[in-house]
Every structure is written in structure tokens, then in C-alpha cells.
Design a protein around this motif. Structure first.
Motif, mmCIF file in Angstrom:
data_model
loop_
_atom_site.group_PDB
_atom_site.id
_atom_site.type_symbol
_atom_site.label_atom_id
_atom_site.label_comp_id
_atom_site.label_asym_id
_atom_site.label_seq_id
_atom_site.Cartn_x
_atom_site.Cartn_y
_atom_site.Cartn_z
ATOM 1 N N GLU A 34 -6.598 -10.140 2.548
ATOM 2 C CA GLU A 34 -5.140 -10.212 2.645
ATOM 3 C C GLU A 34 -4.591 -9.045 3.452
ATOM 4 O O GLU A 34 -3.674 -9.214 4.261
ATOM 5 N N TYR A 35 -5.148 -7.871 3.231
ATOM 6 C CA TYR A 35 -4.750 -6.675 3.967
ATOM 7 C C TYR A 35 -4.982 -6.874 5.463
ATOM 8 O O TYR A 35 -4.088 -6.658 6.280
ATOM 9 N N LYS A 36 -6.186 -7.308 5.823
ATOM 10 C CA LYS A 36 -6.520 -7.497 7.235
ATOM 11 C C LYS A 36 -5.649 -8.569 7.877
ATOM 12 O O LYS A 36 -5.172 -8.411 9.006
ATOM 13 N N SER A 37 -5.424 -9.660 7.160
ATOM 14 C CA SER A 37 -4.598 -10.745 7.679
ATOM 15 C C SER A 37 -3.155 -10.288 7.892
ATOM 16 O O SER A 37 -2.543 -10.582 8.923
ATOM 17 N N GLU A 44 2.759 -3.106 12.473
ATOM 18 C CA GLU A 44 3.695 -2.007 12.216
ATOM 19 C C GLU A 44 3.768 -1.616 10.740
ATOM 20 O O GLU A 44 4.303 -0.569 10.381
ATOM 21 N N LEU A 45 3.193 -2.428 9.851
ATOM 22 C CA LEU A 45 3.213 -2.130 8.418
ATOM 23 C C LEU A 45 2.075 -1.217 7.965
ATOM 24 O O LEU A 45 2.041 -0.808 6.807
ATOM 25 N N LYS A 46 1.165 -0.883 8.865
ATOM 26 C CA LYS A 46 -0.012 -0.109 8.478
ATOM 27 C C LYS A 46 0.334 1.181 7.732
ATOM 28 O O LYS A 46 -0.326 1.539 6.765
ATOM 29 N N ASP A 47 1.370 1.866 8.145
ATOM 30 C CA ASP A 47 1.752 3.129 7.499
ATOM 31 C C ASP A 47 2.277 2.941 6.079
ATOM 32 O O ASP A 47 2.402 3.901 5.328
ATOM 33 N N TYR A 48 2.560 1.705 5.686
ATOM 34 C CA TYR A 48 3.113 1.446 4.356
ATOM 35 C C TYR A 48 2.039 1.038 3.338
ATOM 36 O O TYR A 48 2.345 0.840 2.170
ATOM 37 N N PHE A 49 0.805 0.910 3.786
ATOM 38 C CA PHE A 49 -0.290 0.549 2.895
ATOM 39 C C PHE A 49 -1.022 1.799 2.436
ATOM 40 O O PHE A 49 -1.157 2.752 3.177
ATOM 41 N N LYS A 50 -1.496 1.781 1.221
ATOM 42 C CA LYS A 50 -2.279 2.885 0.677
ATOM 43 C C LYS A 50 -3.523 2.277 0.041
ATOM 44 O O LYS A 50 -3.448 1.297 -0.689
ATOM 45 N N TYR A 51 -4.681 2.854 0.339
ATOM 46 C CA TYR A 51 -5.933 2.333 -0.190
ATOM 47 C C TYR A 51 -6.072 2.699 -1.669
ATOM 48 O O TYR A 51 -5.766 3.811 -2.077
ATOM 49 N N ALA A 52 -6.503 1.744 -2.447
ATOM 50 C CA ALA A 52 -6.748 2.010 -3.868
ATOM 51 C C ALA A 52 -8.016 1.279 -4.283
ATOM 52 O O ALA A 52 -8.203 0.108 -3.981
ATOM 53 N N LEU A 53 -8.885 2.000 -4.941
ATOM 54 C CA LEU A 53 -10.090 1.394 -5.489
ATOM 55 C C LEU A 53 -9.771 0.954 -6.905
ATOM 56 O O LEU A 53 -9.402 1.753 -7.752
ATOM 57 N N VAL A 54 -9.816 -0.353 -7.125
ATOM 58 C CA VAL A 54 -9.455 -0.897 -8.430
ATOM 59 C C VAL A 54 -10.624 -1.692 -9.000
ATOM 60 O O VAL A 54 -11.551 -2.058 -8.296
ATOM 61 N N HIS A 55 -10.547 -1.972 -10.265
ATOM 62 C CA HIS A 55 -11.573 -2.797 -10.904
ATOM 63 C C HIS A 55 -10.914 -3.882 -11.721
ATOM 64 O O HIS A 55 -9.754 -3.797 -12.092
ATOM 65 N N GLU A 56 -11.648 -4.910 -11.995
ATOM 66 C CA GLU A 56 -11.187 -6.015 -12.817
ATOM 67 C C GLU A 56 -11.655 -5.808 -14.247
ATOM 68 O O GLU A 56 -12.775 -5.375 -14.474
ATOM 69 N N LYS A 57 -10.819 -6.134 -15.192
ATOM 70 C CA LYS A 57 -11.248 -6.120 -16.592
ATOM 71 C C LYS A 57 -11.738 -7.513 -16.935
ATOM 72 O O LYS A 57 -11.083 -8.504 -16.654
ATOM 73 N N TYR A 58 -12.909 -7.589 -17.527
ATOM 74 C CA TYR A 58 -13.490 -8.891 -17.867
ATOM 75 C C TYR A 58 -13.425 -9.145 -19.346
ATOM 76 O O TYR A 58 -13.517 -8.321 -20.151
#
Length: 58
Positions: A34-37, A44-58
Motif C-alpha cells: 500500500e505504501y509503495k502504491s 509528494e506524500l513521501k515526507d508525511y510517512f514514517k516507518y514503523a515496525l509492527v506486529h500482529e496479535k494472534y
């Protein structure tokens, strides 16, 4: 500077229970594809994204 653990807020604030957990229902979380798309369409939105490493709870 030395920081030590405290059991009470220095400023009388309420206890933080969730840390930095996003509470928006997932609307602001983008999967890698979704980010790449999105950036391929709106570079022009690149500066508004911040990388976050998240996990799923199962």
C-alpha cells in the motif's frame, strides 16, 4: 544525564497504559504494498510517512 525509573509522573499526568500504540482503527497504517502504491501515485506524500515496525496479535 541519568534517567531512572519512576513510579509516578513528575508532572501529575495520568498513567500511560498503551505507549505508542496507534488508536485509529488501522486507517493510518499502510502495508508495504500500500505504501509503495500510494507513493507511486503521490510521490509528494513521501515526507508525511514514517516507518514503523509492527506486529500482529494472534
Amino acid at each position: 544525564m541519568v534517567v531512572t525509573a519512576q513510579s509516578k509522573s513528575l508532572f501529575g499526568l495520568s498513567e500511560m497504559l498503551l505507549g505508542s500504540t496507534p488508536r485509529d482503527g488501522g486507517g493510518s497504517i499502510f502495508l508495504d504494498d500500500e505504501y509503495k502504491s500510494t507513493l507511486s501515485q503521490y510521490s509528494e506524500l513521501k515526507d508525511y510517512f514514517k516507518y514503523a515496525l509492527v506486529h500482529e496479535k494472534y
